[in-house]
Design a protein around this motif. Structure first.
Motif, mmCIF file in Angstrom:
data_model
loop_
_atom_site.group_PDB
_atom_site.id
_atom_site.type_symbol
_atom_site.label_atom_id
_atom_site.label_comp_id
_atom_site.label_asym_id
_atom_site.label_seq_id
_atom_site.Cartn_x
_atom_site.Cartn_y
_atom_site.Cartn_z
ATOM 1 N N UNK A 277 17.200 -2.151 -5.780
ATOM 2 C CA UNK A 277 17.734 -1.247 -4.758
ATOM 3 C C UNK A 277 17.893 0.160 -5.327
ATOM 4 N N UNK A 278 18.369 0.256 -6.560
ATOM 5 C CA UNK A 278 18.534 1.568 -7.191
ATOM 6 C C UNK A 278 17.193 2.283 -7.330
ATOM 7 N N UNK A 279 16.148 1.534 -7.662
ATOM 8 C CA UNK A 279 14.818 2.142 -7.801
ATOM 9 C C UNK A 279 14.308 2.693 -6.475
ATOM 10 N N UNK A 280 14.773 2.128 -5.362
ATOM 11 C CA UNK A 280 14.330 2.581 -4.040
ATOM 12 C C UNK A 280 15.335 3.499 -3.361
ATOM 13 N N UNK B 238 15.282 -13.254 -2.187
ATOM 14 C CA UNK B 238 14.748 -12.651 -3.390
ATOM 15 C C UNK B 238 13.987 -11.368 -3.061
ATOM 16 N N UNK B 239 14.010 -10.445 -3.968
ATOM 17 C CA UNK B 239 13.335 -9.148 -3.787
ATOM 18 C C UNK B 239 11.839 -9.333 -4.027
ATOM 19 N N UNK B 240 11.192 -10.006 -3.109
ATOM 20 C CA UNK B 240 9.759 -10.264 -3.236
ATOM 21 C C UNK B 240 8.985 -8.960 -3.018
ATOM 22 N N UNK B 241 7.747 -8.918 -3.470
ATOM 23 C CA UNK B 241 6.944 -7.718 -3.213
ATOM 24 C C UNK B 241 6.873 -7.371 -1.729
ATOM 25 N N UNK B 242 6.787 -8.391 -0.866
ATOM 26 C CA UNK B 242 6.725 -8.140 0.576
ATOM 27 C C UNK B 242 8.006 -7.488 1.086
ATOM 28 N N UNK B 243 9.145 -7.968 0.630
ATOM 29 C CA UNK B 243 10.418 -7.397 1.072
ATOM 30 C C UNK B 243 10.608 -5.977 0.544
ATOM 31 N N UNK B 244 10.191 -5.743 -0.691
ATOM 32 C CA UNK B 244 10.284 -4.387 -1.248
ATOM 33 C C UNK B 244 9.350 -3.460 -0.485
ATOM 34 N N UNK B 245 8.124 -3.903 -0.214
ATOM 35 C CA UNK B 245 7.169 -3.090 0.546
ATOM 36 C C UNK B 245 7.708 -2.789 1.944
ATOM 37 N N UNK B 246 8.308 -3.783 2.589
ATOM 38 C CA UNK B 246 8.891 -3.571 3.917
ATOM 39 C C UNK B 246 10.003 -2.519 3.842
ATOM 40 N N UNK C 205 10.310 -0.103 1.661
ATOM 41 C CA UNK C 205 9.693 1.200 1.395
ATOM 42 C C UNK C 205 9.076 1.776 2.671
ATOM 43 N N UNK C 206 8.279 0.968 3.373
ATOM 44 C CA UNK C 206 7.620 1.486 4.577
ATOM 45 C C UNK C 206 8.631 1.825 5.666
ATOM 46 N N UNK C 207 9.697 1.036 5.792
ATOM 47 C CA UNK C 207 10.731 1.344 6.778
ATOM 48 C C UNK C 207 11.437 2.653 6.424
ATOM 49 N N UNK C 208 11.717 2.854 5.141
ATOM 50 C CA UNK C 208 12.398 4.083 4.721
ATOM 51 C C UNK C 208 11.498 5.296 4.890
ATOM 52 N N UNK C 209 10.220 5.175 4.532
ATOM 53 C CA UNK C 209 9.287 6.293 4.648
ATOM 54 C C UNK C 209 9.083 6.670 6.115
ATOM 55 N N UNK C 210 9.113 5.681 7.008
ATOM 56 C CA UNK C 210 8.943 5.968 8.431
ATOM 57 C C UNK C 210 10.207 6.544 9.063
ATOM 58 N N UNK C 211 11.275 6.644 8.265
ATOM 59 C CA UNK C 211 12.509 7.224 8.772
ATOM 60 C C UNK C 211 13.465 6.237 9.398
#
Length: 134
Positions: free
Chosen positions: A72-75, A86-94, A96-102
């Motif tokens: 979470x700190x890295x993001x 668990x912080x799976x790659x899919x959950x981390x990617x989701x 990131x994309x949700x945050x980037x989209x605002x």
């Protein structure tokens, strides 16, 4: 570390586990785990004749939230405040994309409806020589 990043029990529509084998359950191999050195520090307790304390796994308790908080700190620079374990790659990617989209996901969710059926207070028996707790 494994609990924070990989381990997850999944069930089908009939509530049968679909991650019931080592092939389907997320267990890290040596390729996913960073190298480390193990060491022992002995601090016996004076409260029993053996000097024993804990159950052996108490040292692992802090690892799971530490790894999850590191993700979470890295993001956080993107506005991410939570990633489900668990912080799976899919959950981390989701996240990131949700945050980037605002529209980063809000970390608070209402508890499941089953909690509404539980009693408001639980009364526990008093410990020997103590008062009842609520």
């Amino acid at each position: 570390m494994a609990q924070a990043l990989w381990e997850h029990l999944a069930y089908d529509a009939d509530a049968n586990p679909v991650t019931g084998t080592f092939a389907t359950y997320g267990i890290p191999s040596a390729a996913e785990v960073p190298s480390y050195e193990a060491s022992n520090t002995e601090t016996p307790t004076p409260y029993n004749p053996l000097g024993a304390k804990g159950i052996g796994e108490s040292g692992t308790i802090g690892a799971t939230p530490a790894v999850q908080n590191a993700v979470v700190d890295a993001l956080s620079y993107l506005g991410v405040r939570h990633v489900d374990m668990p912080c799976t790659p899919e959950r981390v990617w989701h996240a990131i994309t949700a945050a980037v989209s605002g529209s980063p996901e809000e970390p608070w969710r209402e508890p499941p409806a089953i909690f509404e059926t539980l009693p408001d207070r639980v009364t526990r028996a008093a410990p020997p020589g103590g008062e009842e707790t609520h």
